[in-house]
Design an enzyme around this catalytic site. Structure first.
Site, PDB file in Angstrom:
ATOM      1  N   THR A   2       0.877  -1.179   0.000  1.00  0.00           N
ATOM      2  CA  THR A   2       0.000   0.000   0.000  1.00  0.00           C
ATOM      3  C   THR A   2       0.915   1.230   0.000  1.00  0.00           C
ATOM      4  O   THR A   2       1.314   1.695  -1.060  1.00  0.00           O
ATOM      5  CB  THR A   2      -0.963  -0.025   1.206  1.00  0.00           C
ATOM      6  OG1 THR A   2      -0.229  -0.249   2.402  1.00  0.00           O
ATOM      7  CG2 THR A   2      -2.001  -1.112   1.033  1.00  0.00           C
ATOM      8  N   LYS A  33       3.601  -6.939   4.224  1.00  0.00           N
ATOM      9  CA  LYS A  33       3.357  -5.533   3.874  1.00  0.00           C
ATOM     10  C   LYS A  33       2.933  -4.789   5.126  1.00  0.00           C
ATOM     11  O   LYS A  33       2.407  -5.388   6.067  1.00  0.00           O
ATOM     12  CB  LYS A  33       2.304  -5.399   2.787  1.00  0.00           C
ATOM     13  CG  LYS A  33       0.911  -5.851   3.064  1.00  0.00           C
ATOM     14  CD  LYS A  33       0.029  -4.926   3.827  1.00  0.00           C
ATOM     15  CE  LYS A  33       0.122  -3.513   3.279  1.00  0.00           C
ATOM     16  NZ  LYS A  33      -0.530  -2.583   4.236  1.00  0.00           N
ATOM     17  N   THR A  66      -1.878  -1.662   7.663  1.00  0.00           N
ATOM     18  CA  THR A  66      -2.160  -2.989   8.210  1.00  0.00           C
ATOM     19  C   THR A  66      -1.017  -3.925   7.866  1.00  0.00           C
ATOM     20  O   THR A  66      -0.475  -3.871   6.774  1.00  0.00           O
ATOM     21  CB  THR A  66      -3.444  -3.530   7.569  1.00  0.00           C
ATOM     22  OG1 THR A  66      -4.559  -2.903   8.179  1.00  0.00           O
ATOM     23  CG2 THR A  66      -3.573  -5.032   7.747  1.00  0.00           C
ATOM     24  N   GLU A  93       6.000   4.180   7.456  1.00  0.00           N
ATOM     25  CA  GLU A  93       5.538   5.393   6.784  1.00  0.00           C
ATOM     26  C   GLU A  93       5.813   6.656   7.598  1.00  0.00           C
ATOM     27  O   GLU A  93       5.466   6.734   8.773  1.00  0.00           O
ATOM     28  CB  GLU A  93       4.036   5.245   6.603  1.00  0.00           C
ATOM     29  CG  GLU A  93       3.411   6.176   5.607  1.00  0.00           C
ATOM     30  CD  GLU A  93       1.919   5.906   5.578  1.00  0.00           C
ATOM     31  OE1 GLU A  93       1.162   6.861   5.773  1.00  0.00           O
ATOM     32  OE2 GLU A  93       1.533   4.750   5.370  1.00  0.00           O
ATOM     33  N   ASN A 150      -0.851  11.114   7.422  1.00  0.00           N
ATOM     34  CA  ASN A 150      -2.032  10.606   8.103  1.00  0.00           C
ATOM     35  C   ASN A 150      -3.146  11.631   8.234  1.00  0.00           C
ATOM     36  O   ASN A 150      -4.254  11.296   8.615  1.00  0.00           O
ATOM     37  CB  ASN A 150      -1.647  10.037   9.463  1.00  0.00           C
ATOM     38  CG  ASN A 150      -0.922   8.724   9.293  1.00  0.00           C
ATOM     39  OD1 ASN A 150      -1.472   7.784   8.730  1.00  0.00           O
ATOM     40  ND2 ASN A 150       0.325   8.682   9.712  1.00  0.00           N
ATOM     41  N   THR A 209      -8.960  11.612   2.228  1.00  0.00           N
ATOM     42  CA  THR A 209      -9.699  12.585   1.415  1.00  0.00           C
ATOM     43  C   THR A 209      -8.843  13.107   0.259  1.00  0.00           C
ATOM     44  O   THR A 209      -7.673  12.800   0.176  1.00  0.00           O
ATOM     45  CB  THR A 209     -10.135  13.768   2.291  1.00  0.00           C
ATOM     46  OG1 THR A 209      -9.018  14.237   3.029  1.00  0.00           O
ATOM     47  CG2 THR A 209     -11.233  13.344   3.230  1.00  0.00           C
TER      48      THR A 209
END
Lengths: 386, 386
Positions: free
Chosen positions: B150, B172, B183, B263, B381, B386
């Protein structure tokens, strides 16, 4: 006003040179009334600062005459030297006010690890002027409230009037250690006639419903202290029910002021969990959501990301059916029965963001106040001590 | 290689159109060996995604033939429609592979709340090509590892060779929900001959020492899944001790890859607590420090702020004397016996930051891996859904 709104209190501030900014950094609240009754609650962190270790012992008998507070150094993890500094502060203040050293409470706020020789010298050198000012101009409640500020942008004070008695107070910080050096220090005063055990019961009720529900970043300070002193100067024996309600109102008012001035915050978040089996479970859920960095970052981005709310509900021990959770953001039901509800783009964002969670597992509710996770928060807390 | 390094496995990937990027987003791992033994561990979040609810039931008998994984949508809090989608995915895959639907496990990752009609249609439409590719070119372990990415910047794979058997794996995410949509999904494969209960014991030992110790932001995903399948294709009955050690090594390798690719992270933080009464208490302390936003922001600013470390020790239930805590940052003893030690400016910062805490309360130790709190974390985050 502030802590000098009730009769029987003197307060003052001075500049001891503890803060690089050169602003006032030392404050005194002196109870000059007939009563010396006191109650206090302290951080539950097991690593406590020297002033907390001292004040816990000094207030254990329910009696105190004065509180000395400094900003510019937390005097925490400074070893036995730091404890001796607190002790010397109480001794010197007692001499100057002609009271007993064990009736002097001490509060410190600032950077952990600061509390060396220079810190001690400056505080002790500042005390005579502080005591003198409190005697010459006792109505220094506002000045005292300013002297305890660290990263606060405004002083926080409160006044309430009961049946023939008054309550006053001042506060600094943003709850917990959080953010930055924002230890919470609160001094509350009253001229109502109440004994130490009555003050203690009222204070525990009031703090449980106010300061305990403010959780800006989940970190717990080593220095948090809330002190309530009674001078008895009104001569009026207060009804404990009315007093507790009024004190709770005063603490809620200060909590609100702390919340909206939380360091680095872009949004003031109010999280209410309803339909819980118990108030305790409602608060557990609200607090778990309020501590999620993912949720807090989403609010910063004005993204009503309800998935991050429900995911936090799932890590609690509260009773609920995983399929039956509702979530609203500012009144818009974005999640209904654990499924997508109204279009999240309908949510209008403002400085204040109200998140409501319904567990459908009972009738209890509980609210936690927190702040969003912002670039300012990261910036201020990454660049603080160096 | 990856999951197809051991004999008896086919894997493949395809693009079902779930991700706006248009990159591969659907993966299959098919056990074509004699054995269909499986073990799995799932998130302990009580709000679980539909694929977790399905796979927990499907793997409960210790048997599975295939795993279908998608990125581009978590299928979580999507109601009964979402569960039917997972069910239909398993049914369709079973038809295509000529196996039983209850032998197909499903994993999803992406945004919570995504799992509607379009999501279902695209997955079901993508399955025939996926099954076909797995049959035509079964060695697609690398492709499968890429399709489950992702916000991962690199695929994570591992290979280990034991006595006449092999272990492979892909992963992942960055541990927990954290950060963002990360996740953690892990599929491990082996051709060793081991029954389901032996696989289960080995997997629980391995995950407890690896993935469970990675805590990038304290948030727990609704979709976390770790699956271990055995094909038995080596014909070699593995020694369970050797197998467990090798599997743990493989999981630690994947954990390290997840850690350094977390991330928004600027620093990879390793927190080791020593001198604890028990390993459990050591881990509690390391985890409490790793969850402090103040500590994590300080590391981002390369500020060896040991006060924020000790303050977190104080909120745990671990045994320690508040006066006896030592803290080092990258080997420099900045806090000795709960007092200032070496000059913090001596600490040299690098991408990897090692914090060591000594409680002087026993001989146990425990390590937690986390990331710093950065502007990138806030940015990614706050701007995600959006």
């Amino acid at each position: 006003m502030s802590v000098t709104y009730p009769r029987g209190f003197a307060a003052a501030a001075t500049t001891a040179g503890l803060k690089p900014s050169g602003t006032p950094d030392l404050a005194l609240v002196h109870n000059t009334g007939e009563s010396d009754a006191v109650a206090a609650v302290y951080t539950s962190n097991r690593c406590r600062a020297n002033p907390v270790l001292w004040s816990q012992q000094a207030s254990a008998d329910g009696r105190a005459r004065a509180v000395v507070l400094n900003s510019g150094g937390a005097n925490c993890y400074t070893g036995s030297f730091g404890f001796e500094t607190t002790h010397a502060t109480a001794e010197r203040t007692a001499e100057l006010l002609d009271i007993d050293a064990l009736d002097v409470l001490v509060c410190s706020t600032g950077l952990i690890g600061v509390g060396g020789q220079d810190f001690r010298d400056r505080i002790l050198a500042g005390l005579p002027a502080l005591a003198e000012t409190a005697q010459a101009a006792p109505a220094g409640g506002e000045a005292a409230a300013r002297a305890i500020m660290t990263t606060d942008t405004v002083p926080k004070t409160v006044e309430r009037e009961g049946t023939a008695y008054r309550i006053g107070g001042m506060a600094k910080g943003a709850g917990m250690l959080a953010p930055g050096l924002a230890t919470m220090l609160v001094v509350l005063t009253t001229d109502a006639v109440l004994d130490a055990s009555e003050l203690d019961a009222a204070l525990r009720t009031a703090t449980a419903r106010s300061f305990d529900r403010l959780d800006t970043d989940g970190c717990m300070s080593t220095n948090d202290t809330v002190i309530l002193m009674s001078s008895g100067a009104s001569g009026h024996r207060a009804d404990t029910g009315e007093f507790t309600a009024l004190l709770t109102e005063a603490c809620e008012d200060l909590t609100h002021q702390l919340h909206i001035d939380a360091e680095g915050a872009g949004h003031d978040i109010v999280i209410t969990t309803r339909g819980a089996f118990s108030e305790e479970q409602a608060l557990e859920v609200s607090r778990a959501v309020g501590r999620s960095n993912l949720f807090k970052a989403a609010v910063f981005g004005e993204d009503p990301n309800w998935g991050r709310v429900v995911a936090q509900v799932g890590i609690t021990s509260a009773q609920f059916e995983p399929d039956a959770i509702d979530v609203t953001f500012n009144g818009v039901p974005v999640c209904v029965a654990s499924s997508p509800g109204a279009d999240p783009s309908e949510v209008l964002f403002d400085r204040r963001v109200v998140v409501e969670i319904d567990l459908h597992a009972g009738t209890a509710e509980g609210t936690i106040l927190t702040s969003d996770l912002t670039h300012d928060y990261v910036e201020e807390n990454s660049a603080y001590s160096t």
